[in-house]
Design a protein around this motif. Structure first.
Motif, PDB file in Angstrom:
ATOM      1  N   ASP A  70       0.833  -1.203   0.000  1.00 15.19           N
ATOM      2  CA  ASP A  70       0.000   0.000   0.000  1.00 15.19           C
ATOM      3  C   ASP A  70       0.871   1.257   0.000  1.00 15.19           C
ATOM      4  OD1 ASP A  70      -2.473  -1.337   0.085  1.00 15.19           O
ATOM      5  OD2 ASP A  70      -2.364  -1.546   2.255  1.00 15.19           O
ATOM      6  N   TYR A  71       1.909   1.251   0.816  1.00 15.66           N
ATOM      7  CA  TYR A  71       2.821   2.397   0.849  1.00 15.66           C
ATOM      8  C   TYR A  71       3.496   2.605  -0.515  1.00 15.66           C
ATOM      9  CZ  TYR A  71       2.838   3.599   5.837  1.00 15.66           C
ATOM     10  OH  TYR A  71       2.502   4.044   7.092  1.00 15.66           O
ATOM     11  N   VAL A  72       3.925   1.523  -1.117  1.00 16.10           N
ATOM     12  CA  VAL A  72       4.564   1.625  -2.429  1.00 16.10           C
ATOM     13  C   VAL A  72       3.610   2.253  -3.434  1.00 16.10           C
ATOM     14  CG1 VAL A  72       5.425   0.274  -4.393  1.00 16.10           C
ATOM     15  CG2 VAL A  72       6.220  -0.244  -2.072  1.00 16.10           C
ATOM     16  N   LYS A  73       2.364   1.817  -3.409  1.00 20.58           N
ATOM     17  CA  LYS A  73       1.365   2.359  -4.330  1.00 20.58           C
ATOM     18  C   LYS A  73       1.169   3.855  -4.109  1.00 20.58           C
ATOM     19  CE  LYS A  73      -1.900   1.159  -7.387  1.00 20.58           C
ATOM     20  NZ  LYS A  73      -1.710   0.302  -8.573  1.00 20.58           N
ATOM     21  N   LEU A  74       1.131   4.281  -2.853  1.00 23.43           N
ATOM     22  CA  LEU A  74       0.986   5.698  -2.546  1.00 23.43           C
ATOM     23  C   LEU A  74       2.177   6.498  -3.050  1.00 23.43           C
ATOM     24  CD1 LEU A  74      -0.473   5.526   1.082  1.00 23.43           C
ATOM     25  CD2 LEU A  74      -1.680   6.227  -0.991  1.00 23.43           C
ATOM     26  N   LEU A  75       3.370   5.989  -2.866  1.00 25.52           N
ATOM     27  CA  LEU A  75       4.565   6.685  -3.345  1.00 25.52           C
ATOM     28  C   LEU A  75       4.573   6.773  -4.867  1.00 25.52           C
ATOM     29  CD1 LEU A  75       7.233   5.101  -0.960  1.00 25.52           C
ATOM     30  CD2 LEU A  75       6.238   7.388  -0.796  1.00 25.52           C
TER      31      LEU A  75
END
Length: 353
Positions: free
Chosen positions: A274-279
């Protein structure tokens, strides 16, 4: 170390991308108006007002919830930071251990330093020519990382925390260690950082992301204060990645995480993916993520052992209920790691020049 990229959009990200709604929407059948409006106009006004009231109610509820969470976090760390420092020193985060070697008691504090060094190495932060000159420590605790990074790079470092006790203690330690001209600390919200755009060469968040109720806003703020070309490092607690066939965690997994949230003042968890997608949505570059759970495995058992010493027990008995509740929840963290539910993740990236 396995990278944790996954392009399938999780329920967490689907939620972030949905417009705000409220299940407490009120029905308005008519509006008391004195001028002659047609039925369709009155109906349109009623619907518009309903939406506005629902949106306002939802926003107000969310604001109150976040303020309660912020106060809970501040009170928890106001109460517990002194005990932690007394037993573990000024680095309020996991240590990085060799999984093939049993850690000794004396190794734990050095393992916390290794966590900092391993994080810098993973992100490719240089030691020489292009080393950072300005650093922000988001969720700084009592300033252990801030002071270490300021010494290592000769950089100016600013730390923010929700806890007034932590900010005051961090500043006192900086003065005692001759770093008052290099580091400074203040009480501030990571979701509304008190810094201008593009100020820092290195944006550092060591185990603070798990406290953030709005992960999208959190990473957006990290990116905003980063200078062009700056490195962003997040080390944080996550839940496991969902498989392509899953829409959510299992009910028993949610139940365990909710117990931990209650003890440590945490909002909803997300995954490293999820964090990767946000970045990625912020067009950040060189995004990398890894699961370091195996390297932190000795940490929580060591914390429990330290709490069961005479010094630890007497300190806990002198503390408040929030600290006691956190101590009682420590076995739940071990259970979460053992079930591969909790993941200790590092996520790094670079802001485009």
């Amino acid at each position: 170390m396995n990278t944790l990229f996954r392009t399938t959009e999780s329920p967490f990200l689907q939620y972030l991308n949905q417009p705000s709604t409220s299940d407490r929407r009120r029905r308005i059948s008519s509006l008391p108006v004195r001028i002659g409006l047609g039925r369709s106009t009155r109906t349109g006004l009623a619907k518009t007002t309903t939406r506005m009231m629902a949106s306002s109610s939802s926003a107000a509820t969310e604001t109150v919830g976040r303020e309660v969470l912020k106060k809970g976090i501040a009170d928890f760390y106001d109460e517990s930071s002194g005990i932690w420092e007394d037993i573990w020193g000024d680095h309020m985060h996991h240590g990085f251990y060799n999984p093939d070697v049993q850690a000794s008691i004396s190794d734990h504090r050095s393992a916390q330093i290794r966590m900092i060094e391993e994080s810098l190495s993973f992100a490719g932060v240089p030691d020489s020519l292009k080393k950072p000159k300005s650093i922000v420590d988001v969720g700084c605790g009592i300033g252990g990382s801030s002071r270490y990074l300021a010494r290592k790079y000769g950089a100016q470092c600013q730390g923010i925390t929700l806890s007034p006790v932590q900010a005051q203690r961090a500043q006192a330690l900086a003065a005692a260690q001759g770093l008052a001209d290099k580091v400074s600390f203040q009480v501030a919200d990571a979701l509304q950082q008190p810094f201008p755009d593009g100020q820092f060469d290195l944006v550092w968040s060591m185990e603070s992301g798990e406290h953030m109720p709005d992960k999208k806003k959190f990473v957006s703020e990290l990116a905003r204060v980063a200078a062009p070309g700056a490195t962003i490092i997040m080390v944080t607690w996550c839940h496991r990645d969902l498989s392509p066939s899953e829409d959510s965690l299992k009910p028993e997994e949610e139940k365990l995480l909710n117990k931990i949230c209650d003890a440590y003042y945490l909002p909803a968890w997300c995954s490293a993916a999820d964090y990767v997608k946000l970045l990625q949505s912020l067009s950040l570059q060189d995004i990398k993520a890894a699961d370091w759970s195996q390297y932190v495995a000795p940490f929580w058992p060591a914390v429990i052992r330290s709490a069961l010493t005479w010094k630890g027990l007497t300190s806990l008995l002198r503390s408040g209920w929030k600290t006691m509740k956190g101590a009682l929840a420590m076995p739940l963290m071990i259970e979460g790691y053992q079930k591969d539910l909790i993941k200790f993740a590092i996520i790094t990236c670079r802001k485009p020049k």
